[in-house]
Design a protein around this motif. Structure first.
Motif, PDB file in Angstrom:
ATOM      1  N   ILE A 268       0.837  -1.209   0.000  1.00 30.46           N
ATOM      2  CA  ILE A 268       0.000   0.000   0.000  1.00 30.46           C
ATOM      3  C   ILE A 268       0.864   1.247   0.000  1.00 30.46           C
ATOM      4  O   ILE A 268       0.579   2.227  -0.701  1.00 30.46           O
ATOM      5  N   LYS A 269       1.950   1.208   0.754  1.00 27.74           N
ATOM      6  CA  LYS A 269       2.846   2.362   0.858  1.00 27.74           C
ATOM      7  C   LYS A 269       3.474   2.703  -0.486  1.00 27.74           C
ATOM      8  O   LYS A 269       3.657   3.876  -0.825  1.00 27.74           O
ATOM      9  N   GLU A 270       3.806   1.681  -1.262  1.00 32.87           N
ATOM     10  CA  GLU A 270       4.398   1.919  -2.579  1.00 32.87           C
ATOM     11  C   GLU A 270       3.421   2.612  -3.518  1.00 32.87           C
ATOM     12  O   GLU A 270       3.808   3.446  -4.336  1.00 32.87           O
ATOM     13  N   VAL A 271       2.151   2.274  -3.395  1.00 30.67           N
ATOM     14  CA  VAL A 271       1.132   2.888  -4.262  1.00 30.67           C
ATOM     15  C   VAL A 271       0.807   4.293  -3.806  1.00 30.67           C
ATOM     16  O   VAL A 271       0.712   5.226  -4.622  1.00 30.67           O
ATOM     17  N   ASN A 272       0.639   4.474  -2.481  1.00 31.40           N
ATOM     18  CA  ASN A 272       0.290   5.800  -1.952  1.00 31.40           C
ATOM     19  C   ASN A 272       0.714   5.887  -0.480  1.00 31.40           C
ATOM     20  O   ASN A 272       0.061   5.311   0.389  1.00 31.40           O
ATOM     21  N   PRO A 273       1.788   6.616  -0.184  1.00 31.75           N
ATOM     22  CA  PRO A 273       2.257   6.737   1.208  1.00 31.75           C
ATOM     23  C   PRO A 273       1.200   7.317   2.145  1.00 31.75           C
ATOM     24  O   PRO A 273       1.151   6.965   3.327  1.00 31.75           O
ATOM     25  N   ASN A 274       0.357   8.192   1.641  1.00 38.21           N
ATOM     26  CA  ASN A 274      -0.684   8.783   2.489  1.00 38.21           C
ATOM     27  C   ASN A 274      -1.719   7.748   2.913  1.00 38.21           C
ATOM     28  O   ASN A 274      -2.231   7.777   4.038  1.00 38.21           O
TER      29      ASN A 274
END
Length: 251
Positions: A188-194
């Motif tokens: 998930i972090k790779e796709v969107n850190p927020n």
């Protein structure tokens, strides 16, 4: 409809007779009514709690140590909120333990409901049990508190839309070991850190399997069993107060 259902005032006048009859026919049950006292000393119905002796004793013998707490809107002429405590029996089926009618679902009413439930089931400080929701922190400080992953997902997807986020969220939630959960969260972090930070702020140890206690024997990450009960009693929630309690207690 007034001819069929009767006037609301007549229903509420009968509350006390109804409670006395329940206690007469079900000795050892818990029935409590709360009222609001006005300056002129008149009283208005405020809330009502019911837990049958046979149900609470049966739960103590054959229960799984997990309780789902939920609230649902009453849909009849007189509005309010139905609070329910739903357990799971040995076959992992719905086991309705106790229920209450209150004016609104708030912390004060939730605490009142939990205090009565704790006394009925002898939960003490909650040690060795799993349950919801926020009010358990005060009444049952040692309970293993879980959040409903489905509700978290719904709120999460209001900001981060798309099936990709939905699938990644559930993959993380269903993780059975911490290392697997961390890998899914990194995806998930790779796709969107927020999006990653958003989920970390939602106390993930309360909604993914890797952190659940195993002795409770319940791997559910959502409160679906309580939602199922709410769906079953949909027709009852449209009835006047006493009719609704009768349907909950005897169907």
């Amino acid at each position: 409809m007034t001819i069929i259902d009767g006037k609301l005032t007549k229903h509420y006048v009968r509350v006390w007779d109804y409670c006395h009859e329940l206690l007469r026919s079900n000795p050892g049950s818990t029935v409590q009514v709360g009222v609001t006292v006005n300056p002129d000393q008149t009283t208005y119905f405020h809330k009502m709690y019911l837990c049958f002796k046979a149900i609470k004793e049966g739960w103590k013998i054959e229960r799984r140590r997990v309780i789902g707490l939920d609230g649902s809107l009453l849909k009849g002429t007189c509005k309010g909120e139905l609070l329910t405590a739903i357990g799971r029996d040995a076959s992992n089926q719905v086991y309705a333990i106790a229920w209450a009618v209150v004016d609104i679902e708030n912390k004060a009413n939730g605490k009142w409901f939990l205090e009565l439930l704790t006394e009925d089931l002898n939960l003490l400080d909650g040690g060795g049990f799993t349950g919801l929701p926020e009010a358990t922190k005060e009444v049952l400080p040692n309970v293993e508190r879980r959040q409903c992953a489905r509700h978290i997902c719904v709120n999460f997807r209001k900001t981060y839309t798309g099936m990709e986020f939905n699938n990644m969220f559930w993959a993380a939630s269903f993780s059975t070991v911490e290392s697997e959960f961390l890998r899914k969260m990194d995806d998930i972090k790779e796709v969107n850190p927020n999006a990653y930070e958003n989920l970390l702020a939602r106390h993930p140890h309360t909604w993914y399997r890797a952190f659940f206690r195993t002795d409770v024997a319940c791997e559910a990450v959502e409160n679906g069993i309580a939602e199922c009960f709410n769906a079953i009693i949909l027709d009852a929630r449209k009835k006047p107060l006493l009719e609704m309690f009768e349907k909950l207690g005897y169907t």
